[in-house]
Design an enzyme around this catalytic site. Structure first.
Site, short mmCIF file in Angstrom:
data_model
loop_
_atom_site.label_atom_id
_atom_site.label_comp_id
_atom_site.label_asym_id
_atom_site.label_seq_id
_atom_site.Cartn_x
_atom_site.Cartn_y
_atom_site.Cartn_z
N ASP A 67 0.81 -1.22 0.00
CA ASP A 67 0.00 0.00 0.00
C ASP A 67 0.84 1.27 0.00
O ASP A 67 2.07 1.22 0.13
CB ASP A 67 -0.96 -0.01 1.20
CG ASP A 67 -0.28 -0.40 2.51
OD1 ASP A 67 0.96 -0.46 2.55
OD2 ASP A 67 -0.99 -0.64 3.50
N ASN A 136 -7.39 -2.14 14.17
CA ASN A 136 -8.80 -2.37 13.82
C ASN A 136 -8.97 -3.56 12.88
O ASN A 136 -10.02 -3.75 12.29
CB ASN A 136 -9.41 -1.11 13.19
CG ASN A 136 -8.77 -0.75 11.85
OD1 ASN A 136 -7.81 -1.41 11.43
ND2 ASN A 136 -9.29 0.26 11.19
N HIS A 138 -7.19 -4.18 10.08
CA HIS A 138 -6.92 -4.01 8.65
C HIS A 138 -5.65 -4.75 8.23
O HIS A 138 -4.74 -4.94 9.04
CB HIS A 138 -6.90 -2.54 8.22
CG HIS A 138 -5.73 -1.72 8.65
ND1 HIS A 138 -5.86 -0.42 9.08
CD2 HIS A 138 -4.40 -1.98 8.71
CE1 HIS A 138 -4.67 0.07 9.37
NE2 HIS A 138 -3.77 -0.86 9.16
C1 GLP Z 1 -0.26 0.35 8.57
C2 GLP Z 1 -0.03 -0.47 7.29
C3 GLP Z 1 -0.28 -1.94 7.51
C4 GLP Z 1 0.36 -2.37 8.82
C5 GLP Z 1 -0.35 -1.67 9.95
C6 GLP Z 1 0.20 -2.02 11.31
O1 GLP Z 1 -1.37 1.19 8.54
N1 GLP Z 1 -0.80 -0.02 6.18
O2 GLP Z 1 0.23 -2.68 6.42
O3 GLP Z 1 0.25 -3.76 8.98
O4 GLP Z 1 -0.40 -0.29 9.79
O5 GLP Z 1 1.35 -1.30 11.61
P1 GLP Z 1 2.28 -1.61 12.83
O6 GLP Z 1 2.94 -2.91 12.51
O7 GLP Z 1 3.26 -0.48 12.90
O8 GLP Z 1 1.41 -1.68 14.02
#
Ligand code: GLP
Length: 261
Positions: A67, A136, A138
């Site tokens: 992304d 959340n 995602h």
């Molecule tokens: C971001 C990315 C995701 C990632 C998520 C968690 O928003 N788009 O791909 O998995 O957040 O991030 P973190 O691992 O820093 O908690």
């Protein structure tokens, strides 16, 4: 889903690295799907260590990031293009032109998104998709209620995600409102998926994704339908799993009888 609970973040990195390397083995041009975020950092560090030690070679691999923010200056240190360069491309010794990130600053972002999805197909799909999970639920930037069949597309970030990611910007107002993300359908097409989950802050999301119903309100739960998905999590992230003992027992048996399954 194969669930592996380990002691800490470092161990998550080591075990996930084994899974990634296993999934790329024997491919002439291995294709790795890349996640940003803090969760996969120990995994990337371990892959980098092994590459520098000559145990693995990523120079002939291709990478596709999940992304990107829409409208972010590509030169911004927190653009995912730059994050991927810093945390993956350089440490793994890959040439920048072999690692693609969705183009969030294209004139027609949706058209670029569709071309990106087609480019993944054109190389035979992603061999191993690395994933983290948002608080959340995602994956990539597929926020709750993303269609399970979705492809790479422009999306709107939830207030929760913008808040979570505000730590990378001067203020929440600087966090873009839109993103371009591989779809849940795109992610589900990966030949193998390795999700890493670290810390207590992800314990609720981990339990809902692994043990809860498959639901559009918990996008990561779609991975229950993935034919080859491994989830590696530390003790803190596993702290709300009701079936942790079962997962531990299965993992131990799997290791002892690795020739069987
Ligand atoms: C971001 C990315 C995701 C990632 C998520 C968690 O928003 N788009 O791909 O998995 O957040 O991030 P973190 O691992 O820093 O908690």
């Amino acid at each position: 889903m194969e669930i592996i609970i380990v002691a800490n973040e470092e161990e998550v990195g080591r075990v996930a690295a084994d899974k990634v390397i296993e999934g790329l083995a024997g491919k002439a041009t291995p294709v790795i799907g890349l996640a940003t975020g803090s969760s996969p950092l120990s995994l990337y560090a371990e892959l980098s260590r092994r590459a520098k030690a000559g145990e693995v070679d990523f120079t002939h691999a291709l990478g596709f990031a999940l992304d990107e923010y829409v409208g972010i200056d590509p030169a911004h240190p927190e653009s995912y293009r730059n994050v991927i360069n810093r945390t993956v491309t350089e440490p793994l010794g890959m040439a920048p032109e072999r690692v693609r990130v969705p183009d969030g600053s294209a004139e027609d972002v949706q058209a670029a998104a569709e071309e990106y999805d087609a480019a993944i197909d054109a190389v035979g799909g992603v061999d191993v998709q690395v994933l983290g999970i948002g608080s959340n639920g995602h994956i990539g930037f597929n926020e709750p209620f993303s269609p399970f069949s979705s492809r790479t597309r422009v999306e709107i970030l939830t207030p929760q995600t913008r808040e979570d990611n505000a730590r990378f910007f001067n203020s929440i107002d600087e966090v873009p409102t839109h993103c371009v993300t591989q779809g849940l359908g795109t992610i589900m097409d990966s030949h193998a998926a390795v999700m890493v989950i670290i810390g207590e802050g992800k314990a609720d999301a981990a339990a809902a994704m692994i043990e809860g119903p498959v639901s559009a309100s918990m996008p990561a739960s779609v991975l229950q339908f993935h034919p080859n998905c491994t989830v590696v999590l530390d003790e803190a992230a596993a702290s709300k799993l009701k079936h942790a003992d079962l997962f531990r027992t299965r993992a131990a048996i799997r290791e002892q009888y690795s020739h069987l399954a």
